[in-house]
Design a protein around this motif. Structure first.
Motif, PDB file in Angstrom:
ATOM      1  N   ASP A 190      42.224  44.548  38.694  1.00 22.39           N
ATOM      2  CA  ASP A 190      43.402  44.605  37.829  1.00 22.39           C
ATOM      3  C   ASP A 190      43.053  45.412  36.580  1.00 22.39           C
ATOM      4  OD1 ASP A 190      44.794  42.901  39.578  1.00 22.39           O
ATOM      5  OD2 ASP A 190      43.951  41.125  38.609  1.00 22.39           O
ATOM      6  N   VAL A 191      43.870  46.418  36.276  1.00 24.88           N
ATOM      7  CA  VAL A 191      43.656  47.245  35.087  1.00 24.88           C
ATOM      8  C   VAL A 191      44.640  46.782  34.017  1.00 24.88           C
ATOM      9  CG1 VAL A 191      43.663  49.582  34.157  1.00 24.88           C
ATOM     10  CG2 VAL A 191      42.955  49.189  36.523  1.00 24.88           C
ATOM     11  N   PRO A 239      37.812  41.601  41.442  1.00 20.79           N
ATOM     12  CA  PRO A 239      39.070  41.595  42.170  1.00 20.79           C
ATOM     13  C   PRO A 239      39.647  40.203  42.417  1.00 20.79           C
ATOM     14  CG  PRO A 239      37.292  41.947  43.714  1.00 20.79           C
ATOM     15  CD  PRO A 239      36.685  41.893  42.334  1.00 20.79           C
ATOM     16  N   TYR A 240      38.882  39.144  42.171  1.00 19.10           N
ATOM     17  CA  TYR A 240      39.362  37.817  42.513  1.00 19.10           C
ATOM     18  C   TYR A 240      40.040  37.156  41.323  1.00 19.10           C
ATOM     19  CZ  TYR A 240      35.674  38.894  45.814  1.00 19.10           C
ATOM     20  OH  TYR A 240      34.869  39.534  46.713  1.00 19.10           O
TER      21      TYR A 240
END
Length: 135
Positions: free
Chosen positions: A37-38, A47-48
Motif C-alpha cells: 500500500d502506497v 503487503p499484509y
C-alpha cells in the motif's frame, strides 16, 4: 511393515499433515496479498494487513491446540510444533524468495525461530493442562 518403519510413519505422517495445513493456512491468509500500500506521503506498508496476520495466528493457535490435545494421546511429542514451524517456514520462503535484495532470508529465519518458539510454548501449556486425567 516392521516396528521401526511403523514408528517412523507414526511420526512422519502427522508432521507432514500439520506442515501441509500450516502452509495452506499461510496461502489462504497471506499468500494472495502481494501488493504494498502506497500512502500519500510516499511511504509504503504491507503487503499484509493486521487482520490477515491475526487470522493466521488464530488458525495456527487452534491447529496447535488441537494437534497437541489429541496428538498427545497418540504419542506425538514434537511433531505438531515442528510441523507448524516447517510449514510456515517453507511457505514464507516460497512467498518471499522473489525479493531481489536477499534480505528475505532474514525474515524466513525469524519466521522459523518465532514459530518454533511459539508453537513449543503453546504445546507445553496445552500438554501440561490436559495431562490431568480429570480434564
Amino acid at each position: 511393515m516392521d516396528t521401526r518403519r511403523q514408528g517412523l510413519a507414526r511420526q512422519l505422517v502427522p508432521f507432514l499433515a500439520v506442515a501441509g495445513v500450516s502452509a495452506a493456512l499461510w496461502a489462504g491468509w497471506l499468500g494472495w496479498d502481494q501488493e504494498r500500500d502506497v500512502h500519500p506521503d510516499g511511504s509504503t506498508t504491507g503487503p499484509y494487513e493486521a487482520w490477515q496476520v491475526v487470522g493466521l495466528g488464530v488458525c495456527l493457535l487452534a491447529l496447535v491446540w488441537w494437534g497437541t490435545r489429541y496428538g498427545t494421546r497418540r504419542g506425538w511429542r514434537a511433531e505438531i510444533a515442528l510441523g507448524v514451524s516447517a510449514g510456515l517456514t517453507g511457505a514464507a520462503f516460497l512467498d518471499w524468495s522473489d525479493d531481489a535484495s536477499g534480505l528475505f532470508m532474514v525474515g524466513v529465519v525469524m519466521v522459523a525461530a518465532g514459530s518454533l518458539a511459539a508453537t513449543t510454548l503453546v504445546s507445553v501449556i496445552v500438554r501440561s493442562h490436559f495431562s490431568d486425567p480429570s480434564c
